[in-house]
Structure formats: C-alpha cells, structure tokens
Scaffold this motif. Structure first.
Motif, short mmCIF file in Angstrom:
data_model
loop_
_atom_site.label_atom_id
_atom_site.label_comp_id
_atom_site.label_asym_id
_atom_site.label_seq_id
_atom_site.Cartn_x
_atom_site.Cartn_y
_atom_site.Cartn_z
N HIS A 26 10.42 -15.49 13.79
CA HIS A 26 11.11 -15.84 12.55
C HIS A 26 12.48 -16.47 12.83
N GLY A 27 13.18 -15.93 13.82
CA GLY A 27 14.47 -16.50 14.20
C GLY A 27 14.32 -17.93 14.66
N ALA A 28 13.25 -18.19 15.40
CA ALA A 28 13.01 -19.55 15.88
C ALA A 28 12.71 -20.48 14.71
N LEU A 29 12.07 -19.96 13.67
CA LEU A 29 11.79 -20.80 12.51
C LEU A 29 13.10 -21.17 11.80
N PHE A 30 13.99 -20.21 11.75
CA PHE A 30 15.34 -20.47 11.22
C PHE A 30 16.00 -21.60 12.00
N MET A 31 15.85 -21.52 13.32
CA MET A 31 16.42 -22.54 14.19
C MET A 31 15.75 -23.89 13.94
N LEU A 32 14.43 -23.89 13.77
CA LEU A 32 13.72 -25.14 13.50
C LEU A 32 14.25 -25.79 12.22
N GLY A 33 14.50 -24.95 11.22
CA GLY A 33 15.07 -25.48 9.97
C GLY A 33 16.39 -26.18 10.22
N ALA A 34 17.23 -25.51 11.03
CA ALA A 34 18.53 -26.13 11.34
C ALA A 34 18.33 -27.47 12.02
N PHE A 35 17.32 -27.56 12.87
CA PHE A 35 17.11 -28.82 13.57
C PHE A 35 16.44 -29.87 12.69
N CYS A 36 15.82 -29.44 11.58
CA CYS A 36 15.38 -30.41 10.58
C CYS A 36 16.60 -31.15 10.05
N ALA A 37 17.66 -30.38 9.80
CA ALA A 37 18.89 -31.00 9.31
C ALA A 37 19.45 -31.97 10.35
N VAL A 38 19.39 -31.56 11.62
CA VAL A 38 19.89 -32.44 12.68
C VAL A 38 19.07 -33.73 12.72
N THR A 39 17.74 -33.59 12.66
CA THR A 39 16.88 -34.76 12.70
C THR A 39 17.17 -35.69 11.54
N PHE A 40 17.29 -35.09 10.34
CA PHE A 40 17.54 -35.89 9.15
C PHE A 40 18.84 -36.66 9.30
N ASN A 41 19.85 -35.97 9.81
CA ASN A 41 21.14 -36.60 10.03
C ASN A 41 21.02 -37.76 11.00
N LYS A 42 20.25 -37.54 12.07
CA LYS A 42 20.06 -38.60 13.06
C LYS A 42 19.33 -39.78 12.44
N LEU A 43 18.32 -39.49 11.59
CA LEU A 43 17.56 -40.55 10.94
C LEU A 43 18.47 -41.39 10.07
N LEU A 44 19.33 -40.71 9.32
CA LEU A 44 20.24 -41.44 8.43
C LEU A 44 21.19 -42.32 9.22
N LEU A 45 21.49 -41.87 10.42
CA LEU A 45 22.51 -42.57 11.19
C LEU A 45 21.95 -43.62 12.14
N ILE A 46 20.64 -43.92 12.03
CA ILE A 46 20.10 -44.98 12.88
C ILE A 46 20.90 -46.25 12.62
N SER A 47 21.43 -46.82 13.69
CA SER A 47 22.46 -47.84 13.49
C SER A 47 22.08 -49.17 14.11
N ASN A 48 22.76 -50.14 13.65
CA ASN A 48 22.64 -51.46 14.24
C ASN A 48 24.05 -51.93 14.59
N LYS A 49 24.16 -52.81 15.57
CA LYS A 49 25.48 -53.32 15.92
C LYS A 49 25.82 -54.48 14.99
N VAL A 50 26.95 -54.42 14.32
CA VAL A 50 27.37 -55.55 13.49
C VAL A 50 28.78 -55.95 13.89
N LEU A 51 29.09 -57.16 13.51
CA LEU A 51 30.41 -57.70 13.83
C LEU A 51 31.49 -56.90 13.10
N ASP A 52 32.50 -56.53 13.84
CA ASP A 52 33.59 -55.77 13.21
C ASP A 52 34.62 -56.76 12.68
N PRO A 53 34.74 -56.87 11.36
CA PRO A 53 35.66 -57.87 10.81
C PRO A 53 37.13 -57.54 11.01
#
Lengths: 383, 338
Positions: free
Chosen positions: B39-66
């Motif tokens: 059960h503790g590991a499932l709690f941990m998996l949940g936390a890493f769902c948040a990490v994954t989601f955060n990483k997904l949102l932050l998938i980035s591309n390089k753009v010119l810095d104005p």
C-alpha cells in the motif's frame, strides 16, 4: 516437515553433510566467484540469524518483524565489550547473547500476549522504538548516526593489564588469533555449525514438538491443559539470542555498529531469507541467507562493462538493449531481482527452495519408477 | 496558546495523512482480507503520477529568446506555452492538482490488474504469505520507479496562489504571527473530503451496502447470488486510487522519492492496528489520534521533560493500546482473532 523433505536421511548424516559443506565453502564457492572472506563471513553470520529466526517463525508460526533489534543490541554489546574490557571475542559473544536474551525476554513477555498480525506489529513497534532511540536519546551509548566504533583511547581494562597498547587500533582476537579474513570466517562457520546442531536438537526435542503443536493449533494445545506461554517465550528468547550472536559476529568481523542494522527493513530481510530457503526446515534458512547475501554481493558488483562482455556474443545492435535491460536487474538494481524472486517464490513455492528441491526429487524418482515399470529398456530388478 | 493551536493544526494535518493511508489499507483488509504491504508503494506510485504529469506538461522545445539581442540565444520553452500562450503557464502552475486526471485512471488500472493478476490468488493463503508477497511487490514497484526516475527526490511545487502561508491566526482571533502553509490546509481538507466520500459511499449507496455485507459475511452474500468478488475487485481498485491520490497531493509537502512509501507503510500499519483491523472508523480515529499525539510530543516543552519522546511516542501508544485492548480501539470480534 523437515524430515519428509530429505527422505530417510538420519540426523547425524545430515549434520555431517552440513558441517562439511560449510567448512569447505572457500573451496566450492571459488568457481562462483564468492570466495572472499567478507562474503563468506556474511554467509555464516546471516545463516545464524536466519536459523534463530526460523526457531521462532518456523516452529511456532509467530512472524516477528522486529528481530533486527536483537541483532543491533548484539552488535552494540560486542563493541562495548571491546571498548571496556578486552579485544578477545569470547566476552563479547557472552555479553551480546546475554543482552539480546534479556531484551528478547522483555519484548517477548509483552508481545506474546497477542497473536497473528498483532504480534507482528507489536514486535515491529518495539524494534522501531529501539531504532529511533538509538538515533536520538541513546546517542551516548550508540554514537547516533556515525555508528559506534573503537577508539585508540578506549580503556580496555583487561587488555591493558597484560599488554602495552600498540600504535594502531587493536583488532579483535580469539586468544591471539586475529578475527579477520579466513580465520574470522572459520570462527563464524564453527558457530554456525554449533547453531545448526542446537537448532536440530530443538526441532527433535519434546520442546520442539510442543512448539509445532502450538503452530498447528494453539487453542487445542491450551484445551489439553497446557500453558503455552512459557514455551513460546523460551522459543522467542532463544531466537533473540541467535540474533544477538549474529550481531556480535558482525561486530567481531568488522568492529563498527550502526543503528541502521536495527531498521525494520533489516527485520524484513531475515524473514525473506527464511522464506526463500524454506520455513520450518533445518537447512533452508541457511540456504536462503546464503543466496540473498550472494546475490547482494555478486549482482550488485555487476556494471555495464561486465554486462557488455557477457552479451558480446549478440549482434552489435542488440548489445546495447540487452545491457540496458539486464542492467535494471543487477548493479544498484539488484533489489528488483530480489523483489521478483521473492514474489515468485511466495507464489509458486511457499515452502521455499528446500521444499521445491524435495518436490523435484520426488518427481524425478517417481518418473524413474514409472519408466522403469513400463519401458523395458531400464530393467531394475528388485524394485 | 498560539503554540498549542499550531500543534493542534499540525496534529490534524499529520493525522489526516495517516488516516488517509490507513483508510485504504483497512478497506482492503476489511473486504478482501488481504494484509497489503504494497500500500505504501501505491502511495508512492501516485506521487510519481504527479511527477510524470509534470514532466509531460513540461515537454519543451528550443525557441529563440527575444530578450537576448546580441546573439541568437535559445531557451527551453514548454510546448504548452508555445501553443497556448494564455492558459499554458497556468496549467503548468496547477500541475499537481491537475495530475489527478492522470492518477485516477492509472491507479484504478494498476489496482485492477494487481487484484486480478496477483492478489486474488492469495485470499485463502496465510496472512504471513500475503504480507510477504505484497512486500516483494512493493520492492519491485520501488525499484522500477528508481530505475525510471532515479534515486533522488523530485521536487514539485504547489500552485503559486497557495504556495505561501495562510494567516490562520487572524481567522481565529489569535496573534498575527500564527501562520500555517496553505497547501497543508488544503491537504487536510482534501483528506477530510476523501474520508467523508468513502464513508458516504459505503453507508448510503446500495453498492456500499453490499460491500459492507460482504465484509461481514462473504459467503452468505455470495449465496444470495451477488458476485461479491467483482465488487471487491472494484473496492481494491478504489483503495489503490485513494492511496494514489493521497500520494499526488502529498508531493508539494515532501518531494517524492522511490522509498517514500516504505516510511509511511510502517506508520500506517501501526495506525490500522491501533484502530482495529478491518474497522474503517477505527483507522481514521487512530490516524488523527496518533497524528495529534506525535505533534504534541514534538513540542520543545515536552521534549525537555522526556527527551526523545517524539521519536517513539507513536510506537509507545501502539504498544500500550494493543496490550490493553487486544483488538485495537474499535476492532470487532471475529476479525484476526484466530
């Protein structure tokens, strides 16, 4: 249970086989790359720990999740004996076993009032208490996170009567024989063999039978007018003393004791060893302990270069993939292997490796019999 | 007075975290009769769902810095901000609460697969073997996460609006300097909500009624022609989801790493046992009780009298409760009595 597994072998042969196998370990571990004293010592020490645990769990079915506390107390007691009295290991062993036994008596007295998971949680709670205390309040005794170590300025009251203190840190000795390297291993091995013998005698004794009776039906044992508590308590204390002995040996072979030895994961490890080898069997726990310590040392030493060498027979393009995938299971990821092994063993072989081997032997012999009866190629007269 | 008020808040907060994990644990034990060390590991998996989601949102591309005019400079900009300049940054800011969208289906699925694939074969095996197999499972999950995300904690932040502290002192007419982190208050109310929802689900829906009946007497419910097994599978998936959500919401409080679950596991087991195995109310009550007790034990005034008490108080309470009340605070007869 155990006497079914190995057929009609009698105890003396079994004991001799065990003793020879342990003492010749440096020879037959060589081809497996396991022949170095540190690892061999660990085999013997954790073997003792697991044998002791098995006396409680295997015979009575009470699952203690706090045995690491006794291991830790044994280690601390041994180091203090080195610091205060003498570097000789005999007093250290004595104090370790004594303190672990006293602690086990107190914890057992309280925990054994409950059964099942309540017992497990009570032992766990006690062990965690000791673990936390070792880190905080008991720091003067345990030296907290740094761990308790020998120092040059230790009094060593008995030693100082006989010898002048040398320049460096003294090493642990058995009347002059240094307890490191192979001599350390043989010392542990002899104690392991003694421990095995004692556990065998316990398994065969009326006391052991009584414990087995408690395991299969405690209520019925009580209805027959038997007070089970003293038996349980004795088993618990003996088991705690084994753990203390193991802790003492850990300190003897490497004179440092840290609180992490008492953490609940360490208690979990000994449960694992016992289950993996075979609960309630005589040699099972030793086999389990050996396997786990072997995996821990050998598997965790693997790295990508070694793996690449192993997989070099594959086509060029596949080597990388193979290394990456296998890399998950070895090196720092060997716990993954351990976890999987554990799940597989519990699912398919609840009796552990010893039972599995027994089944295999039975299967083979049955097949031999049936083929011998029907197929005429193998004539076995007198069967 | 201020200090006591803060300790009460702190205790409620700690207690809420314990209660939430213990609730899932008890739910599984009460229905399936499984002692779930994963059960503790499932709690941990949940936390890493948040990490994954955060990483997904932050998938980035390089753009010119104005902002750099001297030479061509590139900076990493998340696709979200490139595509949706208006709401992109807000979405990223709210990544932790939003990651529940990912965590709910993922955790339900994991729970379902675990129950069907592994746990159901262990209904009738001894508790020791259940503990061992789920313990092994927990190790496997931990190590997989470690292999994917590395061994270091991954810090995630709460949305900016609630990143600071709340002036709780003002609300209750106490001093100005009585403040408490917003996110912890949110966690407290979130736990309360989930606990309430679980109780409401079990108490007021027909489905919950059947589940409760099954907890009492599985065989009889089965004889009435109800597929209790299917319902229990869903309960297991729900418990997994609750653990996962608790993990998601906990990430701003404690940066998740692969063994965070193990630390919670022991405590939550103590909570469950103190509350009484299989008693949902007991688990929640014991969770808050132990949280409160621990919070007060870590006050400096208390520590001066009894040094180290904050380290052991939970276990001490557990030992005393178990020795005085064999079935825990609210345990029913007939469960785990052997």
């Amino acid at each position: 249970m155990s006497n079914m597994n190995v057929g009609k072998m009698n105890d003396l042969t079994r004991f001799l086989i065990f003793a020879v196998a342990i003492l010749t370990m440096p020879i037959w571990m060589d081809p497996f790359g396991g022949n170095y004293p540190d690892l061999l010592q660990k085999f013997a020490i954790y073997g003792i720990f697991a044998i002791g645990f098995n006396i409680l769990f295997g015979l009575t079915g009470y699952l203690s999740f706090g045995h690491a506390a006794f291991l830790g107390v044994g280690s601390y007691a041994a180091i203090w004996s080195f610091k205060l009295f003498t570097m000789n290991v005999i007093p250290a062993l004595f104090f370790s076993v004594l303190f672990a036994g006293v602690l086990a008596f107190i914890i057992g007295q309280l925990s054994l009032r409950r059964t099942g998971i309540y017992f497990s949680i009570l032992t766990l709670a006690f062990a965690q208490m000791f673990y936390s205390l070792a880190y905080s309040v008991l720091t003067p005794i345990t030296n907290g996170e740094t761990g308790l170590q020998l120092a040059h300025s230790d009094p060593r009251m008995i030693d100082s009567l006989f010898f002048e203190a040398g320049a460096g840190l003294p090493s642990t000795t058995l009347f002059g024989l240094k307890m490191s390297g192979y001599s350390g291993f043989y010392f542990c091995a002899v104690l392991l063999i003694v421990g095995f013998f004692v556990s065998m005698r316990i398994f065969r004794s009326p006391f052991g039978l009584m414990l087995k009776g408690i395991k299969s039906n405690q209520n019925r044992m009580m209805y027959t007018g038997l007070n089970t508590k003293p038996y349980m308590l004795t088993a618990f204390v003996i088991s705690g003393m084994y753990a203390g002995l193991a802790g003492s040996l850990l300190a003897i072979t490497d004179p440092i004791a840290g609180a992490e030895r008492m953490q609940w994961t360490a208690s979990g490890e000994v449960v694992l060893m016992t289950i993996l080898g075979g609960v309630g069997t005589l040699a099972g726990p030793v086999i389990g302990a050996g396997l786990i310590k072997y995996f821990e040392n050998i598997f965790s030493a693997f790295n990508d270069t070694v793996l690449a060498e192993i997989f070099s027979f594959l086509p060029e393009a596949m080597v990388d993939y193979a290394v990456t995938i296998a890399g998950l299971f070895v090196g720092s990821g060997w716990h993954l292997t351990l976890g999987l092994l554990f799940v597989v063993v519990v699912i398919f072989l609840p009796g552990g490796i010893v039972e599995g081997a027994g089944k295999l032997v039975k299967l083979v012999s049955k097949r031999e019999k049936s083929t011998g009866g029907s197929v005429t190629q193998q004539d076995q007269p007198g069967e | 007075m201020d200090a006591i008020f803060l300790q009460i808040l702190n205790g409620l907060d700690k207690g809420a975290a314990y209660a939430l994990i213990a609730l899932g644990l008890t739910l599984v034990f009460g229905t399936l009769g499984i002692v779930n060390f994963a059960h503790g590991a499932l709690f941990m998996l949940g936390a890493f769902c948040a990490v994954t989601f955060n990483k997904l949102l932050l998938i980035s591309n390089k753009v010119l810095d104005p902002t750099v005019t001297m030479f061509k400079a590139y900076k990493e900009t998340p696709y979200l901000e490139i595509w949706f300049p208006d709401i992109g940054p807000t979405l990223i800011d709210y990544s932790v609460p939003l990651s529940m969208l990912l965590a709910i289906p993922v955790m339900l699925l994991i729970g379902f697969i675990l129950e069907r694939g592994l746990i159901k074969h262990f209904y009738n095996r001894p508790h020791a073997e259940q503990i061992l197999v789920t313990f092994g499972l927990a190790i496997v999950m931990q190590e997989l996460i470690k292999a994917i995300f590395g061994a270091n904690p991954v810090p995630l932040s709460a949305p900016d609006v609630v990143a600071g502290t709340a002036a709780v002192g003002d609300w209750f007419g106490l001093g100005e300097n009585v403040v408490y982190p917003w996110w912890r208050l949110i966690y407290l109310s979130f736990s309360g909500l989930i606990i309430f929802a679980v109780f409401a689900f079990l108490q007021f829906t027909t489905y919950g009624m059947v589940v409760r009946a099954g907890m009492r007497d599985r065989e009889t419910v089965g004889l009435l022609g109800i597929n209790i097994q299917k319902r229990f599978t869903i309960v297991f998936a729900l418990a997994t989801m609750i653990a996962g959500l608790a993990g998601v919401m906990y990430t701003p409080i404690l940066p998740p790493d692969y063994h965070m679950g193990m630390n919670f596991l022991v405590l939550s087991f103590v909570v469950v046992v103190v509350g009484g195995m299989g008693s949902l109310g007991g688990a929640v009550f014991a969770g808050f009780l132990l949280g409160m007790v621990q919070s007060f034990a870590s006050m400096t005034e208390v520590k001066e009298i009894l040094p180290g008490i904050d380290q052991v108080i939970i276990y001490l309470v557990a030992v005393v409760v178990l020795l005085v009340l064999p079935r825990g605070l609210m345990g029913r007869a007939g469960i785990m009595d052997e």
